[in-house]
Motif scaffolding. Sequence first.
Motif, mmCIF file in Angstrom:
data_model
loop_
_atom_site.group_PDB
_atom_site.id
_atom_site.type_symbol
_atom_site.label_atom_id
_atom_site.label_comp_id
_atom_site.label_asym_id
_atom_site.label_seq_id
_atom_site.Cartn_x
_atom_site.Cartn_y
_atom_site.Cartn_z
ATOM 1 N N VAL A 1 0.830 -1.193 0.000
ATOM 2 C CA VAL A 1 0.000 0.000 0.000
ATOM 3 C C VAL A 1 0.872 1.255 0.000
ATOM 4 C CG1 VAL A 1 -1.531 1.382 1.468
ATOM 5 C CG2 VAL A 1 -2.052 -1.018 1.019
ATOM 6 N N ALA A 2 1.868 1.291 0.874
ATOM 7 C CA ALA A 2 2.755 2.452 0.956
ATOM 8 C C ALA A 2 3.519 2.657 -0.339
ATOM 9 C CB ALA A 2 3.719 2.294 2.128
ATOM 10 N N GLY A 3 4.015 1.560 -0.908
ATOM 11 C CA GLY A 3 4.783 1.663 -2.150
ATOM 12 C C GLY A 3 3.952 2.172 -3.308
ATOM 13 N N LEU A 4 2.725 1.660 -3.432
ATOM 14 C CA LEU A 4 1.844 2.131 -4.502
ATOM 15 C C LEU A 4 1.491 3.600 -4.298
ATOM 16 C CD1 LEU A 4 -0.615 -0.886 -4.929
ATOM 17 C CD2 LEU A 4 1.129 -0.137 -6.546
ATOM 18 N N ALA B 1 3.262 5.471 -15.376
ATOM 19 C CA ALA B 1 4.114 4.285 -15.288
ATOM 20 C C ALA B 1 3.227 3.055 -15.132
ATOM 21 C CB ALA B 1 5.080 4.395 -14.106
ATOM 22 N N ALA B 2 3.786 1.894 -15.363
ATOM 23 C CA ALA B 2 3.043 0.628 -15.265
ATOM 24 C C ALA B 2 3.033 0.154 -13.812
ATOM 25 C CB ALA B 2 3.664 -0.420 -16.178
ATOM 26 N N LEU B 3 2.332 0.898 -12.959
ATOM 27 C CA LEU B 3 2.240 0.538 -11.548
ATOM 28 C C LEU B 3 1.261 -0.623 -11.370
ATOM 29 C CD1 LEU B 3 2.028 4.125 -10.013
ATOM 30 C CD2 LEU B 3 4.059 2.790 -10.596
ATOM 31 N N ALA B 4 1.507 -1.445 -10.381
ATOM 32 C CA ALA B 4 0.735 -2.683 -10.201
ATOM 33 C C ALA B 4 -0.562 -2.442 -9.430
ATOM 34 C CB ALA B 4 1.598 -3.720 -9.501
ATOM 35 N N SER C 1 -9.429 -5.069 -2.857
ATOM 36 C CA SER C 1 -10.702 -4.699 -2.245
ATOM 37 C C SER C 1 -10.885 -3.192 -2.317
ATOM 38 C CB SER C 1 -10.748 -5.144 -0.777
ATOM 39 O OG SER C 1 -9.810 -4.416 -0.005
ATOM 40 N N ALA C 2 -12.134 -2.746 -2.111
ATOM 41 C CA ALA C 2 -12.401 -1.309 -2.067
ATOM 42 C C ALA C 2 -11.663 -0.664 -0.900
ATOM 43 C CB ALA C 2 -13.905 -1.074 -1.948
ATOM 44 N N GLU C 3 -11.569 -1.380 0.218
ATOM 45 C CA GLU C 3 -10.874 -0.856 1.384
ATOM 46 C C GLU C 3 -9.393 -0.642 1.093
ATOM 47 O OE1 GLU C 3 -14.634 -2.456 2.384
ATOM 48 O OE2 GLU C 3 -12.948 -3.452 1.416
ATOM 49 N N MET C 4 -8.780 -1.592 0.399
ATOM 50 C CA MET C 4 -7.370 -1.450 0.050
ATOM 51 C C MET C 4 -7.172 -0.286 -0.920
ATOM 52 S SD MET C 4 -4.704 -4.291 -1.445
ATOM 53 C CE MET C 4 -2.977 -3.861 -1.731
ATOM 54 N N ALA C 5 -8.113 -0.112 -1.846
ATOM 55 C CA ALA C 5 -8.022 1.011 -2.786
ATOM 56 C C ALA C 5 -8.025 2.336 -2.031
ATOM 57 C CB ALA C 5 -9.178 0.955 -3.775
ATOM 58 N N GLU C 6 -8.888 2.452 -1.008
ATOM 59 C CA GLU C 6 -8.938 3.675 -0.214
ATOM 60 C C GLU C 6 -7.651 3.864 0.586
ATOM 61 O OE1 GLU C 6 -12.520 3.343 2.053
ATOM 62 O OE2 GLU C 6 -13.824 3.531 0.294
ATOM 63 N N GLU C 7 -7.060 2.762 1.065
ATOM 64 C CA GLU C 7 -5.793 2.849 1.800
ATOM 65 C C GLU C 7 -4.667 3.332 0.892
ATOM 66 O OE1 GLU C 7 -5.142 -0.997 3.446
ATOM 67 O OE2 GLU C 7 -6.823 -0.870 4.852
ATOM 68 N N VAL C 8 -4.660 2.871 -0.357
ATOM 69 C CA VAL C 8 -3.650 3.328 -1.304
ATOM 70 C C VAL C 8 -3.844 4.818 -1.588
ATOM 71 C CG1 VAL C 8 -2.766 3.107 -3.666
ATOM 72 C CG2 VAL C 8 -3.316 1.064 -2.353
ATOM 73 N N VAL D 1 -2.748 -0.948 -17.485
ATOM 74 C CA VAL D 1 -3.258 -1.173 -16.132
ATOM 75 C C VAL D 1 -4.777 -1.075 -16.180
ATOM 76 C CG1 VAL D 1 -3.259 -0.360 -13.744
ATOM 77 C CG2 VAL D 1 -1.166 -0.205 -15.124
ATOM 78 N N PRO D 2 -5.515 -2.087 -15.712
ATOM 79 C CA PRO D 2 -6.981 -2.060 -15.810
ATOM 80 C C PRO D 2 -7.578 -0.822 -15.162
ATOM 81 C CG PRO D 2 -6.207 -4.218 -15.065
ATOM 82 C CD PRO D 2 -5.013 -3.314 -15.052
ATOM 83 N N LEU D 3 -8.609 -0.281 -15.791
ATOM 84 C CA LEU D 3 -9.361 0.828 -15.220
ATOM 85 C C LEU D 3 -10.651 0.257 -14.662
ATOM 86 C CD1 LEU D 3 -9.824 3.830 -14.685
ATOM 87 C CD2 LEU D 3 -10.714 4.050 -17.013
ATOM 88 N N ASN D 4 -10.842 0.397 -13.355
ATOM 89 C CA ASN D 4 -12.033 -0.112 -12.682
ATOM 90 C C ASN D 4 -12.219 0.692 -11.391
ATOM 91 O OD1 ASN D 4 -10.431 -1.389 -10.546
ATOM 92 N ND2 ASN D 4 -9.905 -2.957 -12.058
ATOM 93 N N PRO D 5 -13.285 0.453 -10.632
ATOM 94 C CA PRO D 5 -13.515 1.277 -9.436
ATOM 95 C C PRO D 5 -12.359 1.261 -8.442
ATOM 96 C CG PRO D 5 -15.493 0.052 -9.991
ATOM 97 C CD PRO D 5 -14.420 -0.454 -10.894
#
Length: 257
Positions: free
Chosen positions: A6-9, A23-26, A32-39, A144-148
């Motif tokens: 999470v920190a790296g992203l 860049a081609a970030l992973a 999860s939605a929660e992880m997306a918010e943490e990033v 990189v996929p575009l999604n919610p």
Amino acid sequence: MMNVSVAGLGEALALHRSGGSIAALALQSISSAEMAEEVQDAALVALDDNVVGYFATATIPVTRRLLRCDGPVFGPLTGASLLPSHSRLRLPQGVLGAEWSLGLLLGDLYPDPHRPVTASAIEDAIIACVPMISVLGRRVTGGVPLNPWTATADFGLHVASVRGTPVFERHLADLQGLEVVASMNGAVVGRSRGGEVMRDVRQAIADLSLYLARRGRQVPPGNLIAIGGGPLILQAVVGQAFTADFGELGTVEAVFG
């Protein structure tokens, strides 16, 4: 391991936002939605800019289809990304397009933790409406996929917004007939009509309220809630002037440089 990821992203997203690069970030590793918010939170910390409000996009069906999101996407408005009308807005790599946004200037804390989240609560908190234009973009390459989840992590896709003059003593109830006309270099490229505008804005506000309440966050007085109304104009290129005419709320213009 997840915390490191999470920190790296987040740090990488902030770096490419600051540099206007991609860049081609992973981001596809977000699970999860929660992880997306943490990033998103980690990216905001790494960006080291002050938050002046929140932004919602993908609020109408056509923009959702273009952004491959099944509902609104939320992100922070930062001080450096909010510019006055007629500003020359540098287009970084990864730009997706531009849309008009209805800005709501708050005079009270919202949502109030001591009060139920209702339509009247947001009405009471608004002290002015602000015509705005927002530019959307990504900090990652097209592979990189575009999604919610990837959109949320990537600052909610927000790049920058220009704001017009606040119109005080205007509330959502006053704007039932609001029509917004978007023009590029003087040629009309989009028109959003009356009741449809306010229906989508109200629903996006309700969704944002739940998003903030779920995370235990509030928007303080003096901050903005910006609701993208679209439709997303894809032909944002250097040298163009994008104007949104909000009728009684005035006009706002962004010059792409």
